[in-house]
Design a protein around this motif. Structure first.
Motif, PDB file in Angstrom:
ATOM      1  N   TRP A   5     -49.592   9.146  65.816  1.00 28.62           N
ATOM      2  CA  TRP A   5     -49.981   7.768  65.985  1.00 28.62           C
ATOM      3  C   TRP A   5     -48.883   7.088  66.586  1.00 28.62           C
ATOM      4  O   TRP A   5     -48.975   6.036  67.067  1.00 28.62           O
ATOM      5  CB  TRP A   5     -50.669   6.812  64.930  1.00 28.62           C
ATOM      6  CG  TRP A   5     -51.879   7.521  64.428  1.00 28.62           C
ATOM      7  CD1 TRP A   5     -52.792   8.408  65.101  1.00 28.62           C
ATOM      8  CD2 TRP A   5     -52.806   7.097  63.210  1.00 28.62           C
ATOM      9  NE1 TRP A   5     -53.872   8.850  64.520  1.00 28.62           N
ATOM     10  CE2 TRP A   5     -53.743   7.793  63.306  1.00 28.62           C
ATOM     11  CE3 TRP A   5     -52.260   6.258  62.175  1.00 28.62           C
ATOM     12  CZ2 TRP A   5     -54.798   7.640  62.434  1.00 28.62           C
ATOM     13  CZ3 TRP A   5     -53.307   6.261  60.990  1.00 28.62           C
ATOM     14  CH2 TRP A   5     -54.510   6.774  61.334  1.00 28.62           C
ATOM     15  N   GLY A   8     -48.752   6.654  70.494  1.00 32.37           N
ATOM     16  CA  GLY A   8     -49.780   6.561  71.169  1.00 32.37           C
ATOM     17  C   GLY A   8     -50.280   5.503  71.966  1.00 32.37           C
ATOM     18  O   GLY A   8     -49.128   4.612  72.379  1.00 32.37           O
ATOM     19  N   THR A   9     -51.370   5.196  72.338  1.00 29.96           N
ATOM     20  CA  THR A   9     -51.528   3.984  73.365  1.00 29.96           C
ATOM     21  C   THR A   9     -51.311   2.793  72.542  1.00 29.96           C
ATOM     22  O   THR A   9     -50.648   1.914  73.023  1.00 29.96           O
ATOM     23  CB  THR A   9     -53.093   3.958  73.441  1.00 29.96           C
ATOM     24  OG1 THR A   9     -53.524   5.168  73.933  1.00 29.96           O
ATOM     25  CG2 THR A   9     -53.476   2.692  74.584  1.00 29.96           C
ATOM     26  N   GLY A  10     -51.404   2.617  70.994  1.00 33.41           N
ATOM     27  CA  GLY A  10     -50.998   1.405  70.159  1.00 33.41           C
ATOM     28  C   GLY A  10     -49.391   0.935  70.578  1.00 33.41           C
ATOM     29  O   GLY A  10     -49.116  -0.112  70.700  1.00 33.41           O
ATOM     30  N   GLU A  79     -60.616   2.555  65.721  1.00 35.45           N
ATOM     31  CA  GLU A  79     -59.452   2.978  66.308  1.00 35.45           C
ATOM     32  C   GLU A  79     -59.942   3.668  67.707  1.00 35.45           C
ATOM     33  O   GLU A  79     -58.996   3.385  68.703  1.00 35.45           O
ATOM     34  CB  GLU A  79     -58.754   4.225  65.392  1.00 35.45           C
ATOM     35  CG  GLU A  79     -58.052   3.535  64.204  1.00 35.45           C
ATOM     36  CD  GLU A  79     -57.250   4.778  63.331  1.00 35.45           C
ATOM     37  OE1 GLU A  79     -56.871   5.614  64.149  1.00 35.45           O
ATOM     38  OE2 GLU A  79     -57.332   4.226  62.200  1.00 35.45           O
ATOM     39  N   LYS A  80     -61.062   4.188  67.750  1.00 36.75           N
ATOM     40  CA  LYS A  80     -61.371   4.986  69.056  1.00 36.75           C
ATOM     41  C   LYS A  80     -61.801   3.740  70.018  1.00 36.75           C
ATOM     42  O   LYS A  80     -61.331   3.967  71.390  1.00 36.75           O
ATOM     43  CB  LYS A  80     -62.688   5.842  68.706  1.00 36.75           C
ATOM     44  CG  LYS A  80     -62.330   7.103  68.283  1.00 36.75           C
ATOM     45  CD  LYS A  80     -63.719   8.037  68.323  1.00 36.75           C
ATOM     46  CE  LYS A  80     -63.063   9.493  67.876  1.00 36.75           C
ATOM     47  NZ  LYS A  80     -64.442  10.342  68.155  1.00 36.75           N
ATOM     48  N   GLN A  82     -60.342   0.977  70.230  1.00 41.24           N
ATOM     49  CA  GLN A  82     -59.125   0.324  70.467  1.00 41.24           C
ATOM     50  C   GLN A  82     -58.649   0.944  71.772  1.00 41.24           C
ATOM     51  O   GLN A  82     -57.918   0.170  72.748  1.00 41.24           O
ATOM     52  CB  GLN A  82     -58.039   0.384  69.385  1.00 41.24           C
ATOM     53  CG  GLN A  82     -58.498  -0.532  68.230  1.00 41.24           C
ATOM     54  CD  GLN A  82     -57.542  -0.437  67.208  1.00 41.24           C
ATOM     55  OE1 GLN A  82     -56.388  -0.198  67.451  1.00 41.24           O
ATOM     56  NE2 GLN A  82     -57.858  -0.729  65.889  1.00 41.24           N
ATOM     57  N   LYS A  83     -58.404   2.232  71.929  1.00 36.60           N
ATOM     58  CA  LYS A  83     -57.853   2.796  72.880  1.00 36.60           C
ATOM     59  C   LYS A  83     -59.003   2.753  74.263  1.00 36.60           C
ATOM     60  O   LYS A  83     -58.266   2.573  75.255  1.00 36.60           O
ATOM     61  CB  LYS A  83     -57.812   4.496  72.648  1.00 36.60           C
ATOM     62  CG  LYS A  83     -57.152   5.479  73.591  1.00 36.60           C
ATOM     63  CD  LYS A  83     -56.803   6.542  73.183  1.00 36.60           C
ATOM     64  CE  LYS A  83     -55.882   7.429  73.879  1.00 36.60           C
ATOM     65  NZ  LYS A  83     -55.746   8.751  73.410  1.00 36.60           N
ATOM     66  N   TRP A  87     -57.469   0.983  77.833  1.00 36.43           N
ATOM     67  CA  TRP A  87     -57.695   1.485  79.219  1.00 36.43           C
ATOM     68  C   TRP A  87     -58.634   0.556  79.919  1.00 36.43           C
ATOM     69  O   TRP A  87     -58.540   0.457  81.068  1.00 36.43           O
ATOM     70  CB  TRP A  87     -58.018   2.928  79.175  1.00 36.43           C
ATOM     71  CG  TRP A  87     -56.770   3.576  78.636  1.00 36.43           C
ATOM     72  CD1 TRP A  87     -56.588   4.185  77.447  1.00 36.43           C
ATOM     73  CD2 TRP A  87     -55.477   3.574  79.188  1.00 36.43           C
ATOM     74  NE1 TRP A  87     -55.189   4.800  77.329  1.00 36.43           N
ATOM     75  CE2 TRP A  87     -54.572   4.485  78.546  1.00 36.43           C
ATOM     76  CE3 TRP A  87     -55.179   3.069  80.528  1.00 36.43           C
ATOM     77  CZ2 TRP A  87     -53.355   4.755  78.957  1.00 36.43           C
ATOM     78  CZ3 TRP A  87     -53.513   3.545  80.832  1.00 36.43           C
ATOM     79  CH2 TRP A  87     -52.932   4.393  80.249  1.00 36.43           C
TER      80      TRP A  87
END
Length: 102
Positions: A5, A8-10, A79-80, A82-83, A87
């Protein structure tokens, strides 16, 4: 916090938010000085009005769209999602940028 984590994207969204925020403050300072006709060493940055608008658009779009993502996180999206949302907002930002380039 799990290791996967951490990068990651966050993390990229967080970094993007901070960098664009700092650059927007810098842009605002230069804009105020420029609008009042004060000569500065930064005059080379704004060759014309279209360049200034393009720079503002490049800074405001990611900052605002990422702000919407943070707003959605505050309301408890998963969380899924959020990613996916990140995008999707990147895609929307690119499309608005292509449409809005002067």
């Amino acid at each position: 916090m799990k290791k996967e984590w951490a990068y990651g994207t966050g993390m990229w969204a967080w970094l993007l938010q901070r960098v664009t925020g700092i650059l927007l403050v810098f842009y605002l300072f230069i804009h105020i000085v420029w609008a009042h006709g004060i000569r500065t060493p930064f005059d080379f940055m704004f060759v014309d009005f279209k360049t200034a608008v393009l720079i503002l658009l490049l800074l405001v779009l990611p900052h605002a769209l990422n702000g919407f993502r943070v707003f959605a996180i505050d309301f408890g999206i998963g969380e899924k999602i959020q990613k996916i949302l990140f995008w999707a907002l990147v895609l929307i930002g690119v499309l608005v940028l292509i449409w809005g380039v002067p």
